[in-house]
Design an enzyme around this catalytic site. Structure first.
Site, short mmCIF file in Angstrom:
data_model
loop_
_atom_site.label_atom_id
_atom_site.label_comp_id
_atom_site.label_asym_id
_atom_site.label_seq_id
_atom_site.Cartn_x
_atom_site.Cartn_y
_atom_site.Cartn_z
N THR A 12 0.77 -1.22 0.00
CA THR A 12 0.00 0.00 0.00
C THR A 12 0.81 1.27 0.00
OG1 THR A 12 -1.69 -1.09 1.29
CG2 THR A 12 -1.86 1.25 1.14
N LYS A 44 -8.11 -0.06 -2.02
CA LYS A 44 -7.79 0.43 -0.68
C LYS A 44 -8.44 1.78 -0.37
CE LYS A 44 -3.49 -1.88 -1.52
NZ LYS A 44 -2.12 -1.68 -1.93
N GLY A 56 -8.85 6.07 2.74
CA GLY A 56 -7.96 5.02 2.26
C GLY A 56 -7.28 4.39 3.46
N SER A 135 3.61 1.88 2.83
CA SER A 135 5.01 1.56 2.56
C SER A 135 5.72 2.60 1.70
CB SER A 135 5.11 0.20 1.88
OG SER A 135 4.56 -0.80 2.68
N ALA A 167 5.67 4.05 -7.08
CA ALA A 167 5.71 2.69 -7.62
C ALA A 167 7.05 2.38 -8.27
CB ALA A 167 4.58 2.49 -8.64
N CYS A 170 9.38 2.15 -4.61
CA CYS A 170 9.04 1.25 -3.50
C CYS A 170 8.64 -0.13 -4.03
CB CYS A 170 7.88 1.85 -2.70
SG CYS A 170 7.33 0.80 -1.34
N THR A 173 4.87 -1.19 -3.71
CA THR A 173 3.89 -0.33 -4.38
C THR A 173 3.91 -0.64 -5.87
OG1 THR A 173 4.30 1.41 -2.75
CG2 THR A 173 3.24 2.08 -4.79
#
Length: 182
Positions: A12, A44, A56, A135, A167, A170, A173
């Site tokens: 997430t 989410k 969220g 995260s 994204a 991480c 993600t």
């Protein structure tokens, strides 16, 4: 790595931005168990209180859904007064024997306010109207702050571009992005 750490669910990135009287909140779709991706398209985000509020979550999914349900009850009980409902949820979360074991965080936006609610009893209203949890939250937050300060992108565009940046950085993600607006 300890056995417990290997089974830790990490996933997430949730990001919310308010700009020009509009708010957007989005998240990626990845759910990870240890070093394995379990799902690419987890949802989410959720609309609350007659569609006026978007929430969220990050953390354990069952825990987060439980908290979202409780938060929605608080919103109804306090006629949609966001801050009052958030403070009451945070109080219950800290003091209730069952709730205090729940491991999740909530990011909440309306067209006027952005809040983060944590299980430690914190209700945080960021000064810049940006909320980020999960995260990859710090990557998304940094990107969103820069885009908010140096571009004319809409709230939705800032959320989308910032989540894409997170994204790319991480490993917890992905780029299966879902965005809601109010």
């Amino acid at each position: 790595m300890k056995h417990d750490e290997q089974l830790l669910i990490r996933s997430t990135t949730v990001l919310g931005v308010i700009r020009d009287g509009k708010a957007a909140l989005g998240s990626d779709g990845q759910m990870t168990l240890g070093n394995t991706v379990l799902k690419h398209s987890t949802r989410k985000t959720r609309r609350l209180y007659h569609g006026q509020i978007i929430a969220g979550f990050a953390g354990a999914t069952a825990d987060a859904v439980t908290l979202l349900d409780r938060f929605e009850e608080k919103l109804e009980a306090f006629s949609g007064r966001l801050e009052r409902a958030a403070v009451e949820l945070a109080r219950d979360w800290r003091t209730d024997k069952y709730l205090r074991r729940l491991e999740a965080m909530l990011a909440i936006v309306t067209a006027e306010k952005a809040l983060i609610i944590s299980g430690t009893g914190d209700v945080i209203e960021p000064e810049d109207g940006i909320v980020a949890i999960g995260s990859g939250s710090m990557y998304a937050l940094a990107a969103a702050r820069s885009l908010l300060a140096h571009t004319t992108l809409s709230a939705r565009e800032i959320v989308h571009e910032s989540l894409k940046i997170a994204a790319d950085i991480c490993i917890y993600t992905n780029d299966h992005i879902v965005i809601e607006e109010v």
